[in-house]
Motif scaffolding. Sequence first.
Motif, PDB file in Angstrom:
ATOM      1  N   CYS A 178       0.864  -1.216   0.093  1.00 11.22           N
ATOM      2  CA  CYS A 178       0.066  -0.009  -0.089  1.00 11.22           C
ATOM      3  C   CYS A 178       0.962   1.274  -0.006  1.00 11.22           C
ATOM      4  O   CYS A 178       2.311   1.295   0.574  1.00 11.22           O
ATOM      5  CB  CYS A 178      -0.844  -0.147   1.266  1.00 11.22           C
ATOM      6  SG  CYS A 178      -1.968   1.321   1.619  1.00 11.22           S
ATOM      7  N   GLN A 207      -1.162  -7.295  -4.965  1.00  9.74           N
ATOM      8  CA  GLN A 207      -2.144  -6.612  -5.061  1.00  9.74           C
ATOM      9  C   GLN A 207      -1.660  -4.901  -4.426  1.00  9.74           C
ATOM     10  O   GLN A 207      -1.238  -4.874  -3.221  1.00  9.74           O
ATOM     11  CB  GLN A 207      -3.331  -6.899  -4.195  1.00  9.74           C
ATOM     12  CG  GLN A 207      -4.468  -5.991  -4.335  1.00  9.74           C
ATOM     13  CD  GLN A 207      -5.889  -6.193  -3.414  1.00  9.74           C
ATOM     14  OE1 GLN A 207      -5.763  -7.179  -3.097  1.00  9.74           O
ATOM     15  NE2 GLN A 207      -6.689  -5.438  -3.637  1.00  9.74           N
ATOM     16  N   TYR A 208      -1.731  -4.105  -5.088  1.00 10.26           N
ATOM     17  CA  TYR A 208      -1.398  -2.810  -4.693  1.00 10.26           C
ATOM     18  C   TYR A 208      -2.516  -2.095  -4.386  1.00 10.26           C
ATOM     19  O   TYR A 208      -3.666  -2.044  -5.061  1.00 10.26           O
ATOM     20  CB  TYR A 208      -0.538  -2.133  -5.804  1.00 10.26           C
ATOM     21  CG  TYR A 208       0.784  -2.693  -6.320  1.00 10.26           C
ATOM     22  CD1 TYR A 208       1.908  -2.403  -5.612  1.00 10.26           C
ATOM     23  CD2 TYR A 208       1.071  -3.509  -7.253  1.00 10.26           C
ATOM     24  CE1 TYR A 208       3.216  -2.803  -5.763  1.00 10.26           C
ATOM     25  CE2 TYR A 208       2.082  -4.341  -7.489  1.00 10.26           C
ATOM     26  CZ  TYR A 208       3.290  -3.769  -6.756  1.00 10.26           C
ATOM     27  OH  TYR A 208       4.494  -4.568  -7.061  1.00 10.26           O
ATOM     28  N   MET A 209      -2.355  -1.169  -3.217  1.00 14.21           N
ATOM     29  CA  MET A 209      -3.753  -0.471  -2.762  1.00 14.21           C
ATOM     30  C   MET A 209      -3.283   0.987  -2.795  1.00 14.21           C
ATOM     31  O   MET A 209      -2.265   1.255  -2.405  1.00 14.21           O
ATOM     32  CB  MET A 209      -4.214  -0.842  -1.575  1.00 14.21           C
ATOM     33  CG  MET A 209      -4.628  -2.547  -1.611  1.00 14.21           C
ATOM     34  SD  MET A 209      -4.530  -3.302   0.020  1.00 14.21           S
ATOM     35  CE  MET A 209      -2.800  -3.560  -0.249  1.00 14.21           C
ATOM     36  N   ASP A 210      -4.189   2.140  -3.296  1.00  9.32           N
ATOM     37  CA  ASP A 210      -3.931   3.318  -2.971  1.00  9.32           C
ATOM     38  C   ASP A 210      -4.577   3.712  -1.854  1.00  9.32           C
ATOM     39  O   ASP A 210      -5.352   4.652  -1.696  1.00  9.32           O
ATOM     40  CB  ASP A 210      -4.544   4.130  -4.332  1.00  9.32           C
ATOM     41  CG  ASP A 210      -4.240   5.471  -4.341  1.00  9.32           C
ATOM     42  OD1 ASP A 210      -3.313   6.028  -3.570  1.00  9.32           O
ATOM     43  OD2 ASP A 210      -4.777   6.155  -5.137  1.00  9.32           O
ATOM     44  N   ASN A 220      -8.413   5.259  -1.579  1.00 11.40           N
ATOM     45  CA  ASN A 220      -8.930   4.677  -2.725  1.00 11.40           C
ATOM     46  C   ASN A 220      -8.563   3.263  -2.979  1.00 11.40           C
ATOM     47  O   ASN A 220      -7.781   2.479  -3.644  1.00 11.40           O
ATOM     48  CB  ASN A 220      -8.276   5.462  -4.146  1.00 11.40           C
ATOM     49  CG  ASN A 220      -9.082   4.774  -5.420  1.00 11.40           C
ATOM     50  OD1 ASN A 220     -10.098   3.904  -5.216  1.00 11.40           O
ATOM     51  ND2 ASN A 220      -8.605   4.883  -6.432  1.00 11.40           N
ATOM     52  N   TRP A 221      -8.939   2.422  -1.606  1.00 10.59           N
ATOM     53  CA  TRP A 221      -8.416   1.059  -1.543  1.00 10.59           C
ATOM     54  C   TRP A 221      -8.667   0.172  -2.528  1.00 10.59           C
ATOM     55  O   TRP A 221      -8.012  -1.013  -2.634  1.00 10.59           O
ATOM     56  CB  TRP A 221      -9.162   0.786  -0.081  1.00 10.59           C
ATOM     57  CG  TRP A 221      -8.691   1.566   0.932  1.00 10.59           C
ATOM     58  CD1 TRP A 221      -9.312   2.586   1.551  1.00 10.59           C
ATOM     59  CD2 TRP A 221      -7.307   1.561   1.823  1.00 10.59           C
ATOM     60  NE1 TRP A 221      -8.564   3.228   2.405  1.00 10.59           N
ATOM     61  CE2 TRP A 221      -7.321   2.684   2.620  1.00 10.59           C
ATOM     62  CE3 TRP A 221      -6.129   0.510   1.703  1.00 10.59           C
ATOM     63  CZ2 TRP A 221      -6.241   3.031   3.491  1.00 10.59           C
ATOM     64  CZ3 TRP A 221      -5.206   0.983   2.619  1.00 10.59           C
ATOM     65  CH2 TRP A 221      -5.254   1.945   3.222  1.00 10.59           C
ATOM     66  N   GLN A 222      -9.630   0.273  -3.318  1.00  6.97           N
ATOM     67  CA  GLN A 222     -10.034  -0.874  -4.449  1.00  6.97           C
ATOM     68  C   GLN A 222      -9.342  -0.662  -5.670  1.00  6.97           C
ATOM     69  O   GLN A 222      -9.469  -1.381  -6.496  1.00  6.97           O
ATOM     70  CB  GLN A 222     -11.503  -0.627  -4.686  1.00  6.97           C
ATOM     71  CG  GLN A 222     -12.097  -0.798  -3.240  1.00  6.97           C
ATOM     72  CD  GLN A 222     -12.099  -2.180  -2.490  1.00  6.97           C
ATOM     73  OE1 GLN A 222     -11.922  -3.011  -3.108  1.00  6.97           O
ATOM     74  NE2 GLN A 222     -12.028  -1.946  -1.334  1.00  6.97           N
ATOM     75  N   SER A 223      -8.524   0.392  -5.766  1.00  7.74           N
ATOM     76  CA  SER A 223      -7.577   0.811  -7.088  1.00  7.74           C
ATOM     77  C   SER A 223      -6.232   0.812  -6.518  1.00  7.74           C
ATOM     78  O   SER A 223      -5.808   1.058  -5.732  1.00  7.74           O
ATOM     79  CB  SER A 223      -8.094   2.156  -7.486  1.00  7.74           C
ATOM     80  OG  SER A 223      -9.407   1.947  -7.947  1.00  7.74           O
ATOM     81  N   PRO A 224      -5.411   0.109  -7.510  1.00 15.26           N
ATOM     82  CA  PRO A 224      -3.967   0.530  -7.311  1.00 15.26           C
ATOM     83  C   PRO A 224      -3.725   1.813  -7.684  1.00 15.26           C
ATOM     84  O   PRO A 224      -4.132   2.441  -8.387  1.00 15.26           O
ATOM     85  CB  PRO A 224      -3.246  -0.515  -8.394  1.00 15.26           C
ATOM     86  CG  PRO A 224      -4.376  -0.630  -9.205  1.00 15.26           C
ATOM     87  CD  PRO A 224      -5.582  -0.448  -8.855  1.00 15.26           C
ATOM     88  N   THR A 274      -0.971   4.746  -9.277  1.00 22.57           N
ATOM     89  CA  THR A 274      -0.751   4.978 -10.575  1.00 22.57           C
ATOM     90  C   THR A 274       0.843   4.585 -10.816  1.00 22.57           C
ATOM     91  O   THR A 274       1.359   4.082 -11.709  1.00 22.57           O
ATOM     92  CB  THR A 274      -0.908   6.166 -11.169  1.00 22.57           C
ATOM     93  OG1 THR A 274      -0.180   7.310 -10.319  1.00 22.57           O
ATOM     94  CG2 THR A 274      -2.268   6.696 -11.186  1.00 22.57           C
ATOM     95  N   THR A 333       3.847   2.369  -8.678  1.00 17.68           N
ATOM     96  CA  THR A 333       3.800   1.080  -7.788  1.00 17.68           C
ATOM     97  C   THR A 333       5.361   0.660  -7.701  1.00 17.68           C
ATOM     98  O   THR A 333       5.879  -0.180  -6.822  1.00 17.68           O
ATOM     99  CB  THR A 333       3.289  -0.312  -7.991  1.00 17.68           C
ATOM    100  OG1 THR A 333       3.498  -0.668  -9.327  1.00 17.68           O
ATOM    101  CG2 THR A 333       1.870   0.241  -8.235  1.00 17.68           C
TER     102      THR A 333
END
Length: 137
Positions: free
Chosen positions: A29, A118-121, A126-130, A132, A134
């Motif tokens: 994250c 899994q990358y989290m923003d 915006n936890w459901q999206s990675p 931009t 990483t």
Amino acid sequence: MKKTYRGSCHCKAVTFEADIDLAQGTGKCNCTFCWKDRMWNAGHLKPEDFRLLSGEEVLGDYGKSGDWGEGHHRFCTKCGITTHGHGRLEVMGGEYVSVRLSAVDDLPVEELMAAPIQYMDGLHNNWQSPPTETRHL
């Protein structure tokens, strides 16, 4: 498939076992805590998948809570190494435990590198999206 791994902090005061299915993925994250801690974890574990073997008396707790739920980052107060976290997040199905993969002592590098990430923003909530970017995580 779940496999039992053993882990510890640097000074070995805190030891644990965790049943982890690396094929289910790992997480990174970009929120300010994870970024500063360089967190790479195996999350979404149920409490029964984690067993603290020693060190309860030396574990520190950095916790936060709010409308979103509750989370605790546990660390050894002797050497400062974060070993695991736990809390309650409805989005994760309620009670959970996460294990810092850097604290797992018997995790072969090959298994770690084969595990999906899994990358989290979290930085932008915006936890459901990675995020931009990483590469730094």
